[in-house]
Design a protein around this motif. Structure first.
Motif, PDB file in Angstrom:
ATOM      1  N   ILE A  74       0.943  -1.024  -0.027  1.00 52.28           N
ATOM      2  CA  ILE A  74       0.035   0.025   0.037  1.00 52.28           C
ATOM      3  C   ILE A  74       0.878   1.383   0.030  1.00 52.28           C
ATOM      4  O   ILE A  74       1.720   1.577   0.957  1.00 52.28           O
ATOM      5  N   LEU A  75       0.960   1.971  -1.068  1.00 50.51           N
ATOM      6  CA  LEU A  75       1.530   3.244  -1.139  1.00 50.51           C
ATOM      7  C   LEU A  75       0.432   4.550  -0.933  1.00 50.51           C
ATOM      8  O   LEU A  75      -0.451   4.493  -1.597  1.00 50.51           O
ATOM      9  N   MET A  76       1.272   5.353  -0.074  1.00 53.08           N
ATOM     10  CA  MET A  76       0.187   6.399   0.532  1.00 53.08           C
ATOM     11  C   MET A  76       0.639   7.533  -0.308  1.00 53.08           C
ATOM     12  O   MET A  76       1.792   7.891  -0.569  1.00 53.08           O
ATOM     13  N   ASN A  77      -0.213   8.362  -0.535  1.00 55.68           N
ATOM     14  CA  ASN A  77      -0.183   9.544  -1.383  1.00 55.68           C
ATOM     15  C   ASN A  77      -0.488  10.849  -0.312  1.00 55.68           C
ATOM     16  O   ASN A  77      -1.184  10.466   0.730  1.00 55.68           O
ATOM     17  N   SER A  78       0.069  11.909  -0.674  1.00 53.53           N
ATOM     18  CA  SER A  78      -0.325  13.027   0.450  1.00 53.53           C
ATOM     19  C   SER A  78      -1.713  13.490   0.486  1.00 53.53           C
ATOM     20  O   SER A  78      -2.105  14.344   1.419  1.00 53.53           O
ATOM     21  N   ASP A  79      -2.545  13.270  -0.683  1.00 54.64           N
ATOM     22  CA  ASP A  79      -3.969  13.678  -0.507  1.00 54.64           C
ATOM     23  C   ASP A  79      -4.788  12.721   0.133  1.00 54.64           C
ATOM     24  O   ASP A  79      -6.075  12.682  -0.259  1.00 54.64           O
ATOM     25  N   ARG A  80      -4.326  11.685   0.736  1.00 60.06           N
ATOM     26  CA  ARG A  80      -4.816  10.749   1.480  1.00 60.06           C
ATOM     27  C   ARG A  80      -5.470   9.447   0.890  1.00 60.06           C
ATOM     28  O   ARG A  80      -6.155   8.859   1.334  1.00 60.06           O
ATOM     29  N   SER A  81      -5.003   9.469  -0.385  1.00 57.45           N
ATOM     30  CA  SER A  81      -5.456   8.524  -1.318  1.00 57.45           C
ATOM     31  C   SER A  81      -4.345   7.345  -1.219  1.00 57.45           C
ATOM     32  O   SER A  81      -3.355   7.571  -0.492  1.00 57.45           O
ATOM     33  N   TYR A  82      -4.519   6.248  -1.870  1.00 62.76           N
ATOM     34  CA  TYR A  82      -3.676   5.200  -1.591  1.00 62.76           C
ATOM     35  C   TYR A  82      -3.713   4.652  -3.094  1.00 62.76           C
ATOM     36  O   TYR A  82      -4.586   4.269  -3.670  1.00 62.76           O
TER      37      TYR A  82
END
Length: 196
Positions: A74-82
């Motif tokens: 799971i790779l997290m993005n800065s906008d709380r998406s993944y």
């Protein structure tokens, strides 16, 4: 003192949120993602919507047999998406399924927990080579890796396997497994008595 406190407040405003750049690596049973521990806290620390993740994961794994362990990245993005990457089940799961056993041996190298044929090994290698971490391996390297994993589980790789002989072997093995479970239970109870 008040000047220092004012500067400290302005520094706190300028500090950005921590972004997790590393991937979260975990095994989740197919169709059984739940908000409870251990998955919920791991996702919560990374500010991922837990309910949305569980729903997304369970819909993606709906066609799989429930309870099969699936390695996930799971790779997290800065906008709380993944970004969710679901791999094939671990090699040990496939090997134990092919051998028809529930658990491996307690002493690898000394006892045999099960047997598989070269055909089983090749079929498992064909599935596992599709995973991104194994993309650069050749089929021979993948098979050699699986032979090593099978050895650590106590699974013997053979050319031919007689079904009746193997069924008898598994029946004999059940008695050994029950003795080992009983022994482990006795050790656990003895430890509880010592600490209690």
């Amino acid at each position: 003192m008040s000047k220092a406190a004012g500067k400290l407040k302005s520094l706190k405003k300028n500090v950005e949120r921590i972004t997790h750049t590393t991937k979260l690596k975990t095994n989740i049973p197919a169709g059984m993602a739940a908000a409870g521990p251990p998955l919920g806290p791991m996702l919560g620390q990374r500010a991922i919507n837990i309910a949305a993740f569980c729903k997304d994961f369970n819909t993606k794994t709906a066609e799989m047999k429930e309870g099969v362990p699936l390695p996930c990245r799971i790779l997290m993005n800065s906008d709380r998406s993944y970004d969710l990457a679901i791999h094939h089940p671990p090699a040990t799961f496939f090997l134990k399924q092919a051998a028809g056993i529930q658990r491996g041996t307690m002493t690898p190298g000394r006892e045999v927990a099960g047997k598989i044929t070269l055909k089983h090994l090749y079929e498992i290698a064909a599935i596992k080579i599709q995973d991104p971490p194994n993309a650069l391996l050749t089929m021979q390297q993948m098979c050699e890796m699986l032979v090593g994993i099978a050895r650590t589980c106590g699974i013997k790789v053979v050319r031919d396997l007689d079904p009746t002989e193997y069924a008898q072997f598994l029946e004999e093995r059940k008695v050994i497994v029950e003795d080992q479970r009983r022994e482990l239970l006795e050790k656990r109870e003895a430890k509880m008595l010592r600490t209690g």
